[in-house]
Scaffold this active site. Structure first.
Site, short mmCIF file in Angstrom:
data_model
loop_
_atom_site.label_atom_id
_atom_site.label_comp_id
_atom_site.label_asym_id
_atom_site.label_seq_id
_atom_site.Cartn_x
_atom_site.Cartn_y
_atom_site.Cartn_z
N ASP A 108 0.85 -1.20 0.00
CA ASP A 108 0.00 0.00 0.00
C ASP A 108 0.88 1.25 0.00
OD1 ASP A 108 -2.16 -1.69 0.22
OD2 ASP A 108 -2.28 -1.50 2.40
N1 URA Z 1 -0.94 -5.64 4.51
C1 URA Z 1 -1.48 -4.42 4.40
O1 URA Z 1 -2.49 -4.11 5.04
N2 URA Z 1 -0.87 -3.52 3.61
C2 URA Z 1 0.27 -3.80 2.90
O2 URA Z 1 0.79 -2.94 2.19
C3 URA Z 1 0.81 -5.08 3.03
C4 URA Z 1 0.18 -5.98 3.85
#
Ligand code: URA
Length: 251
Positions: A108
């Protein structure tokens, strides 16, 4: 060129790291791909090592060795080649330093830490395959309170909003003020998986750092830093299944 020997041309283009297989098929439909000097009109063609492939007139890089890099992604960058909202992407940042690469899965925008990059679409897919089940390990800072009993509720897997999540290894490292630091290890990497698991426990994640993906670790790699994993090393680490799937590339 042969109808039967070799491999589908779109697969070969994707493996050269130029684009995805689907994008390669689109380029062929748009008559932008030439095989041995003739413009292709269909992707239903197999090619072998002796064939010359050009995209928009440019020679497809030869089957060069699959390469893999560890990258310490800073928060604030999108893992995408193009962001419709115009936000900065990891590929903008890395553009000059690396050949054309794809990421192994995504993080993310505000997630930090280890992102694997490769010039080889096949290697990326191999690493992402749910069946390989590599452990993705995260350090998590979250607002709220949690105890071992709560963590054991998600240890064997859990269903959240109709989606089932696999087993989770989680431990509390430190409670600091209103926040808690956890280490969380998952095997699938579903969309926003760590945040959703934490939300399920009443925690709000405010920092998420990936520290490991399968045999690869973030270690001391500085933020924004990139470091190649030598092919000999990752071939050994990925084991015989990977070596068999990429045997043709070592000739
Ligand atoms: N889990 C999440 O919530 N976000 C990420 O970027 C990776 C794993």
């Amino acid at each position: 060129m042969s109808e039967y020997a070799g491999e589908r041309i779109a697969k070969v283009i994707a493996r050269a790291g130029v684009c995805s297989r689907r994008e390669a098929e689109r380029l062929i439909e748009e008559a932008r791909v030439k095989l041995n000097g003739r413009t292709l009109t269909s992707a239903a063609v197999n090619v072998t090592a002796g064939d010359e492939i050009r995209i928009d007139g440019k020679l497809l890089p030869r089957k060069d060795e699959a390469r893999l890099w560890r990258y310490h992604k800073p928060a604030g960058l999108v893992v995408s080649h193009r962001d419709p909202q115009g936000r900065p992407t990891v590929f903008d940042k890395l553009g000059e330093q690396l050949p054309r690469v794809v990421s192994v899965g995504r993080l993310d925008i505000n997630t930090e830490g280890l992102l694997l990059l490769t010039n080889d679409g096949g290697l990326a897919r191999f690493l992402e395959l749910p069946a390989t089940g590599w452990i993705r390990r995260y350090r998590v800072r979250a607002y709220g309170k949690v105890d071992d009993a709560a963590l054991s509720r998600i240890a064997k897997g859990v269903e959240i909003d109709g989606l089932s999540y696999g087993p989770v290894e989680a431990r509390i490292d430190q409670a600091k003020g209103d926040n808690v630091w956890l280490t969380v290890a998952i095997r699938e990497g579903k969309n926003r998986e760590v945040k959703k698991l934490c939300e399920h426990l009443g925690l709000a994640v405010n920092r998420l750092i990936r520290v490991g993906f399968g045999p690869f670790v973030l270690g001391e790699l500085p933020r924004g830093g990139v470091d190649e994993v030598p092919p000999k090393i990752f071939r050994e680490q990925l084991g015989p299944k990977f070596r068999e799937s990429h045997a043709d590339r070592r000739r």
